[in-house]
Scaffold this active site. Sequence first.
Site, PDB file in Angstrom:
ATOM      1  CG  ASP A  38      -0.253  -0.044   2.524  1.00 60.89           C
ATOM      2  OD1 ASP A  38       0.982   0.144   2.547  1.00 60.89           O
ATOM      3  OD2 ASP A  38      -0.907  -0.250   3.550  1.00 60.89           O
ATOM      4  CB  CYS A  71     -12.026 -26.286   9.242  1.00 57.23           C
ATOM      5  SG  CYS A  71     -10.498 -25.496   8.702  1.00 57.23           S
ATOM      6  CG  ASP A  77      -5.877  -5.289   2.259  1.00 54.66           C
ATOM      7  OD1 ASP A  77      -5.297  -4.982   3.318  1.00 54.66           O
ATOM      8  OD2 ASP A  77      -6.553  -4.470   1.602  1.00 54.66           O
ATOM      9  CB  CYS A  82      -9.450 -27.987  12.027  1.00 52.40           C
ATOM     10  SG  CYS A  82     -10.078 -26.338  12.446  1.00 52.40           S
ATOM     11  CB  CYS A  95      -6.900 -25.530   8.418  1.00 47.08           C
ATOM     12  SG  CYS A  95      -7.228 -25.263  10.184  1.00 47.08           S
ATOM     13  N   GLY A 115      -0.435   5.975   2.799  1.00 45.19           N
ATOM     14  CA  GLY A 115      -1.364   7.079   3.064  1.00 45.19           C
ATOM     15  C   GLY A 115      -2.290   6.810   4.227  1.00 45.19           C
ATOM     16  CG  PHE A 116      -5.345   3.500   6.259  1.00 47.12           C
ATOM     17  CD1 PHE A 116      -6.647   3.975   6.235  1.00 47.12           C
ATOM     18  CD2 PHE A 116      -4.954   2.684   7.317  1.00 47.12           C
ATOM     19  CE1 PHE A 116      -7.551   3.636   7.243  1.00 47.12           C
ATOM     20  CE2 PHE A 116      -5.854   2.344   8.321  1.00 47.12           C
ATOM     21  CZ  PHE A 116      -7.156   2.822   8.282  1.00 47.12           C
ATOM     22  CD  GLN A 172     -10.032   7.363  -0.880  1.00 48.37           C
ATOM     23  OE1 GLN A 172     -11.137   7.297  -0.325  1.00 48.37           O
ATOM     24  NE2 GLN A 172      -8.970   6.719  -0.408  1.00 48.37           N
ATOM     25  CG  HIS A 181      -9.261 -21.946  12.083  1.00 41.86           C
ATOM     26  ND1 HIS A 181      -9.841 -23.045  11.488  1.00 41.86           N
ATOM     27  CD2 HIS A 181     -10.283 -21.067  12.313  1.00 41.86           C
ATOM     28  CE1 HIS A 181     -11.149 -22.849  11.385  1.00 41.86           C
ATOM     29  NE2 HIS A 181     -11.434 -21.661  11.882  1.00 41.86           N
TER      30      HIS A 181
END
Length: 378
Positions: free
Chosen positions: A93, A305, A267, A310, A307, A96-97, A190, A336
């Site tokens: 990114d 799940c 994201d 799990c 994964c 700016g944020f 924006q 997870h």
Amino acid sequence: MAITYELIKTCKQTGARLGKVHTPHGSFDTPMFMPVGTLATVKTMSPEELERMGAPIILSNTYHLWLRPGEDIVKEAGGLHKFMNWNGSILTDSGGFQVFSLSDLRKIEEEGVHFRNHISGEKLFLSPEKAMQIQNDLGADIMMAFDECPPYPAEHEYMKKSVERTSRWAERCLEGHKRPNDQGLFGIVQGGEYEDLRRQSAMDLTSMDFPGYAVGGLSVGEPKDVMNRVLEFTTPLLPSEKPRYLMGVGSPDSLIDGSIRGIDMFDCVLPTRIARNGTCMTSTGRLVIRNAKFARDFRPIDENCDCYTCRNYSRAYIRHLVKANETFGFRLTTYHNLYFLLNLMGQVREAIREDRLGDFRDQFFEQYGFNKPNAKNF
């Protein structure tokens, strides 16, 4: 061109897009959720684990890497990919944020933003040209233009000036971008909740012909229905032959709703942040593993799940680790949650392929509990 988008199919039921984004470090299917690796690491996860769970692209943060270790060190190491031993794609990114969210002492000028380092208090200055130089040195596949991220809510007059400045800064970013052949630069639309300003912003930016476009200024406190409404009138303004990225969104309902409204990339720090608080995403809703009722619960976090977490560990064990502040517990919950969202996006893509994303949304919302009154969301 460093970044290209391939449209594979449009869902007949919803209009959602199934596609593929091609980058210098590989291609990835869309819609896609990108795990956030702020400081060149996805917290508690190794690159090998991210690859194993099916993450083809991650996001890193320009502002934080500029402050430490410094973009010069990353460049000397051979760029972000080599520095962090990640072979997949990377998006950075613009910083700016963070400038607008982390610093109370800031002054916005036409040239850029004066502010204070949130760690040391040192005076700093970030401009479109500086954001480009940092990102060129970091070497990510996808870079973001430096924009002003206004607060929500904001008055129309303030937002109009902000949008116009963002457009002027976008032009400067294009001029300051020194590696267009191996790094793609995305423009950021924006305009807050105002349709006329979103339209103006989209017109300004699409005229500059960026390789991709992001919708910014959402997921900043506005209700979900406002975000969906803004997407409904904003996404159609963006070129269909280029990728569309909704910044900072990662709750399961918003990933599905965003996909339905034509978004390709998402994201958010949400899955990793709540994992460190002991909150897990499951096929039947959120689960707070710290709760006493799980002390003798020897089932996996999510029985639907498969994964690593799990398959191998129980709620009781993970609760014990998290309560004891053991790092392994946070690693297990993080693994997870990331797997859950990556897998969810795989299901979204499959539903688009089969023209049934609307049905999938209804079924998922019902099962997850989003349709219940006073449903607990993230």
